[in-house]
Design a protein around this motif. Sequence first.
Motif, PDB file in Angstrom:
ATOM      1  N   ALA A  53       0.843  -1.197   0.000  1.00 12.78           N
ATOM      2  CA  ALA A  53       0.000   0.000   0.000  1.00 12.78           C
ATOM      3  C   ALA A  53       0.875   1.242   0.000  1.00 12.78           C
ATOM      4  O   ALA A  53       2.088   1.182   0.258  1.00 12.78           O
ATOM      5  CB  ALA A  53      -0.921   0.013   1.221  1.00 12.78           C
ATOM      6  N   GLY A  54       0.221   2.396  -0.278  1.00 13.73           N
ATOM      7  CA  GLY A  54       0.929   3.664  -0.164  1.00 13.73           C
ATOM      8  C   GLY A  54       1.211   4.001   1.285  1.00 13.73           C
ATOM      9  O   GLY A  54       2.233   4.608   1.615  1.00 13.73           O
ATOM     10  N   SER A  55       0.296   3.616   2.176  1.00 21.85           N
ATOM     11  CA  SER A  55       0.485   3.815   3.611  1.00 21.85           C
ATOM     12  C   SER A  55      -0.453   2.901   4.376  1.00 21.85           C
ATOM     13  O   SER A  55      -1.459   2.431   3.842  1.00 21.85           O
ATOM     14  CB  SER A  55       0.241   5.280   4.014  1.00 21.85           C
ATOM     15  N   PHE A  56      -0.120   2.653   5.637  1.00 16.39           N
ATOM     16  CA  PHE A  56      -0.914   1.817   6.530  1.00 16.39           C
ATOM     17  C   PHE A  56      -1.363   2.703   7.693  1.00 16.39           C
ATOM     18  O   PHE A  56      -0.529   3.288   8.391  1.00 16.39           O
ATOM     19  CB  PHE A  56      -0.099   0.632   7.038  1.00 16.39           C
ATOM     20  N   SER A  57      -2.667   2.808   7.894  1.00 21.21           N
ATOM     21  CA  SER A  57      -3.196   3.781   8.843  1.00 21.21           C
ATOM     22  C   SER A  57      -4.372   3.206   9.614  1.00 21.21           C
ATOM     23  O   SER A  57      -4.803   2.075   9.375  1.00 21.21           O
ATOM     24  CB  SER A  57      -3.642   5.048   8.101  1.00 21.21           C
ATOM     25  N   LEU A 114      10.037 -11.740   8.556  1.00 20.20           N
ATOM     26  CA  LEU A 114       9.351 -10.517   8.155  1.00 20.20           C
ATOM     27  C   LEU A 114      10.210  -9.757   7.149  1.00 20.20           C
ATOM     28  O   LEU A 114      11.384  -9.461   7.421  1.00 20.20           O
ATOM     29  CB  LEU A 114       9.057  -9.634   9.372  1.00 20.20           C
ATOM     30  N   ASP A 115       9.641  -9.456   5.983  1.00 27.00           N
ATOM     31  CA  ASP A 115      10.339  -8.722   4.934  1.00 27.00           C
ATOM     32  C   ASP A 115       9.704  -7.355   4.731  1.00 27.00           C
ATOM     33  O   ASP A 115       8.480  -7.199   4.814  1.00 27.00           O
ATOM     34  CB  ASP A 115      10.293  -9.483   3.599  1.00 27.00           C
ATOM     35  N   VAL A 116      10.540  -6.366   4.431  1.00 31.54           N
ATOM     36  CA  VAL A 116      10.081  -5.014   4.112  1.00 31.54           C
ATOM     37  C   VAL A 116      10.711  -4.612   2.786  1.00 31.54           C
ATOM     38  O   VAL A 116      11.916  -4.818   2.583  1.00 31.54           O
ATOM     39  CB  VAL A 116      10.483  -4.009   5.213  1.00 31.54           C
ATOM     40  N   ILE A 117       9.905  -4.031   1.880  1.00 28.11           N
ATOM     41  CA  ILE A 117      10.428  -3.601   0.591  1.00 28.11           C
ATOM     42  C   ILE A 117       9.712  -2.338   0.130  1.00 28.11           C
ATOM     43  O   ILE A 117       8.551  -2.123   0.456  1.00 28.11           O
ATOM     44  CB  ILE A 117      10.285  -4.723  -0.472  1.00 28.11           C
ATOM     45  N   GLU A 118      10.420  -1.498  -0.598  1.00 31.55           N
ATOM     46  CA  GLU A 118       9.945  -0.215  -1.118  1.00 31.55           C
ATOM     47  C   GLU A 118       9.706   0.765   0.038  1.00 31.55           C
ATOM     48  O   GLU A 118      10.296   0.640   1.096  1.00 31.55           O
ATOM     49  CB  GLU A 118       8.697  -0.400  -1.996  1.00 31.55           C
ATOM     50  N   THR A 119       8.832   1.745  -0.152  1.00 30.24           N
ATOM     51  CA  THR A 119       8.577   2.782   0.854  1.00 30.24           C
ATOM     52  C   THR A 119       7.347   2.398   1.673  1.00 30.24           C
ATOM     53  O   THR A 119       6.224   2.456   1.171  1.00 30.24           O
ATOM     54  CB  THR A 119       8.366   4.151   0.189  1.00 30.24           C
ATOM     55  N   VAL A 120       7.557   2.017   2.916  1.00 32.41           N
ATOM     56  CA  VAL A 120       6.480   1.580   3.804  1.00 32.41           C
ATOM     57  C   VAL A 120       6.257   2.663   4.849  1.00 32.41           C
ATOM     58  O   VAL A 120       7.148   2.946   5.664  1.00 32.41           O
ATOM     59  CB  VAL A 120       6.825   0.235   4.469  1.00 32.41           C
ATOM     60  N   ALA A 121       5.085   3.292   4.823  1.00 30.35           N
ATOM     61  CA  ALA A 121       4.782   4.404   5.726  1.00 30.35           C
ATOM     62  C   ALA A 121       3.534   4.089   6.540  1.00 30.35           C
ATOM     63  O   ALA A 121       2.615   3.431   6.057  1.00 30.35           O
ATOM     64  CB  ALA A 121       4.577   5.695   4.934  1.00 30.35           C
ATOM     65  N   PHE A 122       3.507   4.589   7.769  1.00 25.72           N
ATOM     66  CA  PHE A 122       2.370   4.390   8.663  1.00 25.72           C
ATOM     67  C   PHE A 122       1.772   5.751   9.007  1.00 25.72           C
ATOM     68  O   PHE A 122       2.465   6.648   9.481  1.00 25.72           O
ATOM     69  CB  PHE A 122       2.807   3.639   9.920  1.00 25.72           C
ATOM     70  N   GLY A 123       0.461   5.887   8.743  1.00 26.78           N
ATOM     71  CA  GLY A 123      -0.205   7.169   8.876  1.00 26.78           C
ATOM     72  C   GLY A 123      -0.210   7.895   7.536  1.00 26.78           C
ATOM     73  O   GLY A 123       0.686   7.717   6.712  1.00 26.78           O
ATOM     74  N   THR A 124      -1.254   8.713   7.323  1.00 24.41           N
ATOM     75  CA  THR A 124      -1.415   9.417   6.052  1.00 24.41           C
ATOM     76  C   THR A 124      -1.759  10.876   6.298  1.00 24.41           C
ATOM     77  O   THR A 124      -2.666  11.177   7.080  1.00 24.41           O
ATOM     78  CB  THR A 124      -2.546   8.775   5.213  1.00 24.41           C
ATOM     79  N   ALA A 125      -1.043  11.776   5.652  1.00 29.74           N
ATOM     80  CA  ALA A 125      -1.335  13.209   5.769  1.00 29.74           C
ATOM     81  C   ALA A 125      -0.763  13.920   4.552  1.00 29.74           C
ATOM     82  O   ALA A 125       0.433  14.195   4.481  1.00 29.74           O
ATOM     83  CB  ALA A 125      -0.744  13.787   7.048  1.00 29.74           C
ATOM     84  N   GLY A 126      -1.629  14.200   3.581  1.00 27.84           N
ATOM     85  CA  GLY A 126      -1.153  14.880   2.394  1.00 27.84           C
ATOM     86  C   GLY A 126      -2.208  14.936   1.310  1.00 27.84           C
ATOM     87  O   GLY A 126      -3.326  14.431   1.477  1.00 27.84           O
TER      88      GLY A 126
END
Length: 335
Positions: A53-57, A114-126
């Motif tokens: 996702a673009g972000s997780f919120s 647990l794997d993380v890839i690309e830009t993983v952001a938590f919370g959305t404001a924009g």
Amino acid sequence: GQADAALAYGHARIGVDRIEAGGFDSLSLLVNGVIAFEDGVNLRLGQGLRMTAGSFSLAQGSGDGSQVRLAAPYVRLGGNTGLGRDKHILPIPVNTRVPRLAAGSDLRIESSVLDVIETVAFGTAGPQPELQGNVQVERDGFERLELRSQGDLRLLASLVRDRTSLETAGDLVLAASQIYPATGARAEIRAGKRGQVDTWGNYQNLYDPARSLRVERIGEGEPAVPYSAFGSLQLMSANIDQGGVLRAPLGSVVLGRPEGQADDVASTVRLRAGSITSTSGAGLAMPYGGTKDGLTYVHNGTDAGYVGLGGSGMAFGGVTLLGERIDVQGGALID
């Protein structure tokens, strides 16, 4: 059929009860915008959970004190790589400000790997660009984020950007047997941000001295050196508490902010007794490319980069600690 007011274009909703009723052991979710969790979500899967996702919120209306629990033997968190071609095909919210944090909220993700890839952001404001102008998208972030792996926590090489990153405005806890970037991966982990407007009316993203990034160790004994080389790992927060195993064999590990960015320098970097912070390649034996003509050395389909031992970040790599206060306790290993 009859129109349902609960249905909205571009929105989808899935319940834990439906997943459990279907008997699914694996779940993959791909969203170009926001994956939002309601308070009380508690999902445990038998095999794997993959979310992009673009972000997780938090979902609207969840409020303060929200608790979310996700668990699966394998978990993969990814940032979306699709770009909106114009203002009505795949419009995607862009985080330009520090999102609000729901007080007392907590997201805990548990796994064996647990794997993380690309830009993983938590919370959305924009803003989200649309034909009639930008629509502001606001979704609360989590005051506390916990990523826990009984095995490794790996940061994989980005496929479309120059780095993989993990960012949350709240406190962050990383717990694993060991944490490391994949071969050649550039990885950044940022925790604890606050937004403020300066004297000239410019909005600034600064590290919050009340927030922290903590690394914990799971399991006894020293885990084997991972099959990884020439990666870089950087952890950034106002307060970094390293009590786990951070590795980047033949690469670089940086705790704190780069020089020249004084406003964001970590105020405290602490290495606890029993922690391992290492870029050593001792004991590592792994395949790494090859040559057909004895002239060109190729790795993963491209010419291998020739860098000094220890990688190309922070001069010749190694371990770098940056902060106003640095506390290396007895029994902490820097290798």
